[in-house]
Design an enzyme around this catalytic site. Structure first.
Site, PDB file in Angstrom:
ATOM      1  N   HIS A  59       0.694  -1.318   0.217  1.00  0.00           N
ATOM      2  CA  HIS A  59      -0.150  -0.029  -0.067  1.00  0.00           C
ATOM      3  C   HIS A  59       0.946   1.254  -0.003  1.00  0.00           C
ATOM      4  O   HIS A  59       1.881   1.295   0.791  1.00  0.00           O
ATOM      5  CB  HIS A  59      -0.999  -0.087   1.252  1.00  0.00           C
ATOM      6  CG  HIS A  59      -1.928  -1.087   1.310  1.00  0.00           C
ATOM      7  ND1 HIS A  59      -3.139  -0.600   0.511  1.00  0.00           N
ATOM      8  CD2 HIS A  59      -2.169  -2.135   1.595  1.00  0.00           C
ATOM      9  CE1 HIS A  59      -4.055  -1.753   0.583  1.00  0.00           C
ATOM     10  NE2 HIS A  59      -3.324  -2.685   1.181  1.00  0.00           N
ATOM     11  N   PRO A  60       0.121   2.369  -0.928  1.00  0.00           N
ATOM     12  CA  PRO A  60       1.282   3.440  -0.618  1.00  0.00           C
ATOM     13  C   PRO A  60       0.709   4.048   0.765  1.00  0.00           C
ATOM     14  O   PRO A  60      -0.089   3.828   1.233  1.00  0.00           O
ATOM     15  CB  PRO A  60       0.470   4.491  -1.917  1.00  0.00           C
ATOM     16  CG  PRO A  60      -0.916   3.897  -1.844  1.00  0.00           C
ATOM     17  CD  PRO A  60      -0.804   2.364  -1.571  1.00  0.00           C
ATOM     18  N   GLU A  82      -9.708   4.744  -3.928  1.00  0.00           N
ATOM     19  CA  GLU A  82      -9.938   4.888  -2.578  1.00  0.00           C
ATOM     20  C   GLU A  82      -9.765   5.948  -1.648  1.00  0.00           C
ATOM     21  O   GLU A  82     -10.201   6.326  -0.597  1.00  0.00           O
ATOM     22  CB  GLU A  82      -9.495   3.493  -1.952  1.00  0.00           C
ATOM     23  CG  GLU A  82      -9.984   2.325  -2.405  1.00  0.00           C
ATOM     24  CD  GLU A  82      -9.094   0.834  -2.439  1.00  0.00           C
ATOM     25  OE1 GLU A  82      -9.371  -0.300  -3.134  1.00  0.00           O
ATOM     26  OE2 GLU A  82      -7.939   1.014  -1.891  1.00  0.00           O
ATOM     27  N   PHE A 113       0.986   3.317   7.817  1.00  0.00           N
ATOM     28  CA  PHE A 113      -0.487   3.424   8.589  1.00  0.00           C
ATOM     29  C   PHE A 113      -1.395   2.986   7.618  1.00  0.00           C
ATOM     30  O   PHE A 113      -1.599   3.282   6.313  1.00  0.00           O
ATOM     31  CB  PHE A 113      -0.631   4.782   8.970  1.00  0.00           C
ATOM     32  CG  PHE A 113      -2.127   5.118   9.205  1.00  0.00           C
ATOM     33  CD1 PHE A 113      -2.445   4.813  10.387  1.00  0.00           C
ATOM     34  CD2 PHE A 113      -3.037   6.015   8.556  1.00  0.00           C
ATOM     35  CE1 PHE A 113      -3.731   4.849  10.995  1.00  0.00           C
ATOM     36  CE2 PHE A 113      -4.342   6.035   9.178  1.00  0.00           C
ATOM     37  CZ  PHE A 113      -4.511   5.590  10.262  1.00  0.00           C
ATOM     38  N   ILE A 115      -5.672   1.957   6.441  1.00  0.00           N
ATOM     39  CA  ILE A 115      -6.845   2.296   6.899  1.00  0.00           C
ATOM     40  C   ILE A 115      -7.857   2.147   5.615  1.00  0.00           C
ATOM     41  O   ILE A 115      -7.041   2.575   4.417  1.00  0.00           O
ATOM     42  CB  ILE A 115      -7.092   3.929   7.394  1.00  0.00           C
ATOM     43  CG1 ILE A 115      -8.345   3.840   7.836  1.00  0.00           C
ATOM     44  CG2 ILE A 115      -6.597   4.972   6.528  1.00  0.00           C
ATOM     45  CD1 ILE A 115      -8.530   5.378   8.583  1.00  0.00           C
ATOM     46  N   ALA A 117      -9.607   3.716   3.295  1.00  0.00           N
ATOM     47  CA  ALA A 117      -9.698   5.317   3.224  1.00  0.00           C
ATOM     48  C   ALA A 117     -11.014   5.577   2.368  1.00  0.00           C
ATOM     49  O   ALA A 117     -11.294   6.843   2.053  1.00  0.00           O
ATOM     50  CB  ALA A 117      -8.440   5.931   2.473  1.00  0.00           C
TER      51      ALA A 117
END
Length: 334
Positions: A59-60, A82, A113, A115, A117
């Site tokens: 993930h970025p 997203e 981190f 989540i 989004a």
């Protein structure tokens, strides 16, 4: 009709090679729900810590433009979509603050981190990052895995939508095909689309029929690293139309039981309420008999109070409990 997929398709949904391989082996799937069940089982029971870390690293960083360095161009495009709300609501100062907190988070936990989004503004994401930064690493790692599963579920919906609504070579009306594909996408990913977003987009899609109650929960014992079985769970709703439960108020007698159950070997509760298309707006409380499960713990029981608003009645509310003898945390899942 059963749908088959390749490893690369599932790698776009979740950056763990083990997850993608296991999902490809389990393919074909007769329905989206069957695929989701398989995905949850594989992610939580077959993918090890290294696989989780591999997926996290795909993930970025939140607030940065995604690239296809891992997985595929499809994954990068989905990630960009997203984060579209976050990018649309970002300012120069908020992106700078988000970047600083991302750096602090990575230094503390060793991972990006993570989540789900989708639909969240930059301010919402930043507030959640700050809140979760105070967690212990063992708790935060579990939350990251749960967030990864939410993202995977969302992307599996997109994957199925693409497959199920692929235009036929004999169809002479591409405009009709496009409209049907869009309607199918809403039905499949309906749990992630709010009534409010449909109205703002000027569309009149029908809400999907539920296959589970509007409110669900599960309990994870983060001290043991396993589901918490045998915990009694009770769901209640505040019924007094003239007042609201508030901090410091005596609210005995105002809570009405909607249902109760006991968590199974996977930590999931049974059905706490009827399967209805629209939940009644109001204030709810889920209580867990944690004292019986952990007599030496600090909490004799845990109660989580939350509100379902009129605009949210078609949404799903998953309210899990992450428990240890001396701490607990919760969040709104999907």
């Amino acid at each position: 009709m059963e749908l088959s997929f390749e490893e690369k398709d599932f790698l776009a949904c979740c950056g763990s090679n083990r997850f993608a391989k296991e999902m490809a082996l389990a393919s074909p799937f007769s329905s989206m729900q069957v695929a989701l069940s398989a995905a949850r089982n594989i992610w939580f029971n077959k993918v090890d810590v290294n696989g989780w870390l591999e997926a996290f690293s795909a993930h970025p960083q939140i607030g940065e433009t995604p690239s296809s360095k891992k997985g595929s161009e499809t994954s990068a495009q989905w990630s960009k979509g997203e984060q579209s709300t976050a990018f649309a609501t970002a300012t120069g100062s908020s992106l700078e603050e988000l970047s600083e907190w991302n750096t602090c988070y990575r230094e503390k936990f060793g991972i990006v981190f993570l989540i789900c989004a989708s639909g969240r503004s930059t301010d919402e994401i930043l507030a959640e990052l700050k809140r979760r930064y105070t967690n212990r690493p063992i708790v935060e790692f579990e939350i990251a895995a749960l967030e990864q599963m939410k993202i995977t579920e969302l992307r599996l919906g997109k994957l199925f939508s693409t497959k199920e609504n692929a235009p036929s070579t004999t169809d002479k009306h591409p405009a009709i095909v496009t409209k049907k594909a869009e309607e199918g996408r809403v039905n499949i990913v309906g749990g992630h689309i709010t009534a409010g977003s449909e109205v703002s987009a000027g569309k009149s899609y029908s809400n999907p029929t539920r296959t589970r109650p509007p409110i669900t929960t599960h309990v994870l014992d983060v001290a043991r690293g396993s589901p918490a079985a045998g915990i009694e769970v009770r769901l209640e709703m505040w019924k007094d139309a003239l007042s609201r439960p508030a901090f410091g108020n005596t609210d005995i007698g105002h809570w009405v039981v909607q249902g109760s159950s006991t968590t199974d070997k996977d930590g999931r509760s049974g059905q706490l309420m009827s399967i209805v298309d629209a939940a009644n707006p109001g204030i709810y409380r889920i209580s867990f008999d944690t004292g019986k499960y952990c007599p030496s713990g600090f909490f004799p029981y845990v109660s989580i109070v939350f509100e379902i608003r009129e605009s949210q009645r078609w949404e799903h509310f998953h309210v899990p409990l992450l428990l240890s003898p001396f701490s607990f945390t919760t969040y709104r899942g999907s």
